[in-house]
Design a protein around this motif. Structure first.
Motif, PDB file in Angstrom:
ATOM      1  N   GLU A 118       0.824  -1.208   0.000  1.00  0.00           N
ATOM      2  CA  GLU A 118       0.000   0.000   0.000  1.00  0.00           C
ATOM      3  C   GLU A 118       0.855   1.253   0.000  1.00  0.00           C
ATOM      4  O   GLU A 118       0.509   2.258  -0.635  1.00  0.00           O
ATOM      5  N   MET A 121       1.874   1.826  -3.471  1.00  0.00           N
ATOM      6  CA  MET A 121       0.717   2.242  -4.273  1.00  0.00           C
ATOM      7  C   MET A 121       0.374   3.709  -4.016  1.00  0.00           C
ATOM      8  O   MET A 121       0.211   4.494  -4.960  1.00  0.00           O
ATOM      9  N   TYR A 122       0.276   4.104  -2.749  1.00  0.00           N
ATOM     10  CA  TYR A 122      -0.058   5.494  -2.432  1.00  0.00           C
ATOM     11  C   TYR A 122       1.090   6.443  -2.779  1.00  0.00           C
ATOM     12  O   TYR A 122       0.852   7.609  -3.120  1.00  0.00           O
ATOM     13  N   GLU A 125       0.649   7.234  -6.307  1.00  0.00           N
ATOM     14  CA  GLU A 125      -0.469   8.155  -6.506  1.00  0.00           C
ATOM     15  C   GLU A 125      -0.065   9.607  -6.258  1.00  0.00           C
ATOM     16  O   GLU A 125      -0.698  10.526  -6.777  1.00  0.00           O
ATOM     17  N   SER A 127       2.847  10.741  -7.163  1.00  0.00           N
ATOM     18  CA  SER A 127       3.882  11.059  -8.142  1.00  0.00           C
ATOM     19  C   SER A 127       3.412  12.170  -9.079  1.00  0.00           C
ATOM     20  O   SER A 127       2.228  12.276  -9.422  1.00  0.00           O
ATOM     21  N   SER A 130       1.539  11.502 -14.446  1.00  0.00           N
ATOM     22  CA  SER A 130       0.164  11.030 -14.581  1.00  0.00           C
ATOM     23  C   SER A 130       0.117   9.538 -14.901  1.00  0.00           C
ATOM     24  O   SER A 130      -0.807   8.837 -14.484  1.00  0.00           O
ATOM     25  N   ARG A 133       0.534   7.657 -11.674  1.00  0.00           N
ATOM     26  CA  ARG A 133      -0.682   7.759 -10.854  1.00  0.00           C
ATOM     27  C   ARG A 133      -1.763   6.827 -11.384  1.00  0.00           C
ATOM     28  O   ARG A 133      -2.471   6.185 -10.614  1.00  0.00           O
ATOM     29  N   THR A 134      -1.878   6.750 -12.707  1.00  0.00           N
ATOM     30  CA  THR A 134      -2.896   5.886 -13.304  1.00  0.00           C
ATOM     31  C   THR A 134      -2.616   4.415 -13.035  1.00  0.00           C
ATOM     32  O   THR A 134      -3.548   3.621 -12.838  1.00  0.00           O
ATOM     33  N   HIS A 135      -1.340   4.044 -12.989  1.00  0.00           N
ATOM     34  CA  HIS A 135      -0.957   2.650 -12.802  1.00  0.00           C
ATOM     35  C   HIS A 135      -0.419   2.391 -11.396  1.00  0.00           C
ATOM     36  O   HIS A 135       0.398   1.486 -11.191  1.00  0.00           O
ATOM     37  N   SER A 136      -0.876   3.170 -10.427  1.00  0.00           N
ATOM     38  CA  SER A 136      -0.355   3.036  -9.064  1.00  0.00           C
ATOM     39  C   SER A 136      -0.642   1.662  -8.467  1.00  0.00           C
ATOM     40  O   SER A 136       0.139   1.156  -7.651  1.00  0.00           O
ATOM     41  N   THR A 422       8.988   9.354  -5.348  1.00  0.00           N
ATOM     42  CA  THR A 422       7.592   9.532  -5.759  1.00  0.00           C
ATOM     43  C   THR A 422       6.740  10.121  -4.637  1.00  0.00           C
ATOM     44  O   THR A 422       5.791  10.862  -4.901  1.00  0.00           O
ATOM     45  N   THR A 423       7.073   9.806  -3.397  1.00  0.00           N
ATOM     46  CA  THR A 423       6.275  10.284  -2.258  1.00  0.00           C
ATOM     47  C   THR A 423       6.512  11.754  -1.981  1.00  0.00           C
ATOM     48  O   THR A 423       5.574  12.508  -1.686  1.00  0.00           O
TER      49      THR A 423
END
Length: 477
Positions: A118, A121-122, A125, A127, A130, A133-136, A422-423
């Protein structure tokens, strides 16, 4: 054991080490404090700092430790310990990155807990890209994939380890004495092939993984910990006595063998999956960073000491597991058996993680009436798969190096630095931090590629040098 928990959003990625998962706390958002200060489940029923430290040590000390003397040989008596120290520092730093990112995401999303998958994944999101984010969601799938590969790889290692050690004990049984000080040459009595030993363990391990209750597994964990601790004490007691002159050992080994060192070392250091579950279980999670650094310092010192002392004691004769070099007397034969018993029971704990990820996928596609049958059938297939893979790759050193290079490097070195970028990138990061994260990930990726290539090369064209032979034939005591 219910599998419904695995189908919802609150599923926790459990450790890819030997720490057993426990009950997950509630994920209700109302439980999470509105304060900007970090707090994570500071409950009185949580684990103390000492219990967390013990779990951290247990989760990082396993079969990989026994392969470190050969790893030091593949790097050199000087380069080996220095590389272990550097790798330990980087691995602990990546663990700290994961904890920091998880805390940041919990605060930002007002979630009480996020697991490794998770967190990735977050993080994606958040990042600025785009596409990411779409493929998080793929971030979570990637972590789950590498957890499965790592854990099943551990299980393959266990098959090879059990076969090698039991084969040696059986073949040396007729020559085993009570005198552990003699330097006589031991001629082993040939028995069946090690692959047949693996098949012999298969039905017992199948029965073991049918135990699906975590509380029952905790009993096996206790037995494993006791037997392995006693064995390690006896191993240290032997290797510190009468160390030969080290001047004949190379300071730096051939560069071609260094990738094998990398794979084995990162296999041993791959305990990053344990940090978030352990932090969440603490009654004072704000103290976890200190415990993490203290615990991993102890782990690193144990790794370096056993790796160096084992190589100094046995030199070029060091085998894939240091237990295979122990004297042919009943005391040290019992050490091999004790450690093997610990590894046998630990198999169920390592198997738990991929089972909890894979089995629900199949159970969700059948009626409740067939759920138990499908559950047990998938378990049998998975255990048989690890046995078949172990039979195909019966060299313990190469199995460890291959698993470490393929999956452990991704979880421990490649993903965490990229996760930090990314975070935090959209919130502002210094160029030095970005450069540092990129450097760690690039080095991890190089180790991933080169280590995997070298391990596969050794499998396809095994070296004729006894340095790499994982044999249990005659050896000199």
């Amino acid at each position: 054991m219910s599998t419904q928990r695995l189908r919802n959003e609150s599923y926790n990625d459990y450790s890819s080490t030997e720490v057993s998962p426990t009950e997950s706390p509630s994920n209700g958002l109302d439980d999470f404090p509105s304060s900007s200060s970090y707090q994570r489940f500071g409950e009185t029923s949580g684990t103390t700092w000492f219990q967390t430290l013990i779990h951290l040590l247990k989760g990082n000390i396993g079969t990989g430790l026994l392969g470190l003397p050969l790893a030091v040989k593949n790097a050199g008596i000087l380069m080996g310990p220095l590389s272990l120290l550097v790798m330990g520092i980087v691995a602990v730093h990546c663990m700290g990155i994961l904890v920091k990112c998880a805390r940041h995401i919990c605060q930002r999303l007002r979630k009480p807990f996020v697991d490794y998958g998770e967190t990735v994944m977050y993080g994606l999101e958040a990042s600025p890209s785009s596409w990411l984010r779409t493929h998080s969601l793929w971030g979570r799938h990637i972590v789950s994939f590498f957890l499965i590969v790592t854990q099943l790889g551990f299980c393959c290692v266990y098959f090879v380890f059990l076969a090698d050690n039991f084969k040696q004990v059986v073949e040396a049984a007729n020559m085993t004495t009570n005198n552990c000080q003699s330097n006589e040459t031991v001629v082993l009595t040939p028995t069946m092939d090690s692959r047949l030993y693996m098949l012999s363990f298969l039905p017992f391990l199948v029965l073991l993984v049918f135990v699906r209750n975590l509380r029952a597994l905790s009993i096996f964990s206790l037995l494993a910990n006791i037997s392995m601790m006693v064995s390690l004490i006896m191993i240290y007691q032997h290797i510190v006595q009468g160390i030969p002159d080290p001047r004949n050992l190379p300071l730096v080994a051939n560069w071609k063998t260094y990738p094998l060192f990398f794979g084995t070392a990162i296999f041993a250091f791959e305990g990053i999956g344990v940090v978030l579950p352990l932090e969440n279980k603490m009654n004072e999670p704000q103290h976890f960073p200190v415990i993490l650094y203290v615990g991993m310092t102890i782990v690193t010192l144990v790794y370096i000491s056993l790796g160096c002392l084992g190589y100094l004691q046995f030199g070029a004769a060091i085998q894939a597991s240091i237990t295979l070099n122990l004297p042919n007397c009943w005391l040290y034969q019992s050490v091999k058996l004790l450690y093997s018993i610990g590894i046998f029971f630990t198999y169920a704990l390592q198997f738990y993680v991929p089972a909890e990820i894979i089995i629900p996928f199949f159970i969700s596609r059948v009626t409740e009436r067939w759920a138990l049958v499908v559950d047990l059938s998938v378990r049998v297939v998975m255990v048989c798969l690890t046995c078949v893979l172990a039979i195909l790759i019966p060299r313990l050193d190469l199995v460890i190096s291959l698993v470490g290079s393929v999956s452990s490097s991704a979880l421990a070195l490649i993903i965490p630095p990229l996760l930090e970028i990314t975070t935090y990138y959209s919130e502002g990061m210094s160029p030095i931090t970005i450069a540092k994260d990129i450097l760690i990930s690039v080095l991890g990726f190089i180790g991933f590629v080169v280590g995997t290539y070298q391990a596969l090369y050794e499998l396809i064209q095994p070296s004729v040098s006894p340095a790499f032979a994982n044999v249990t034939s005659a050896f000199v005591q």
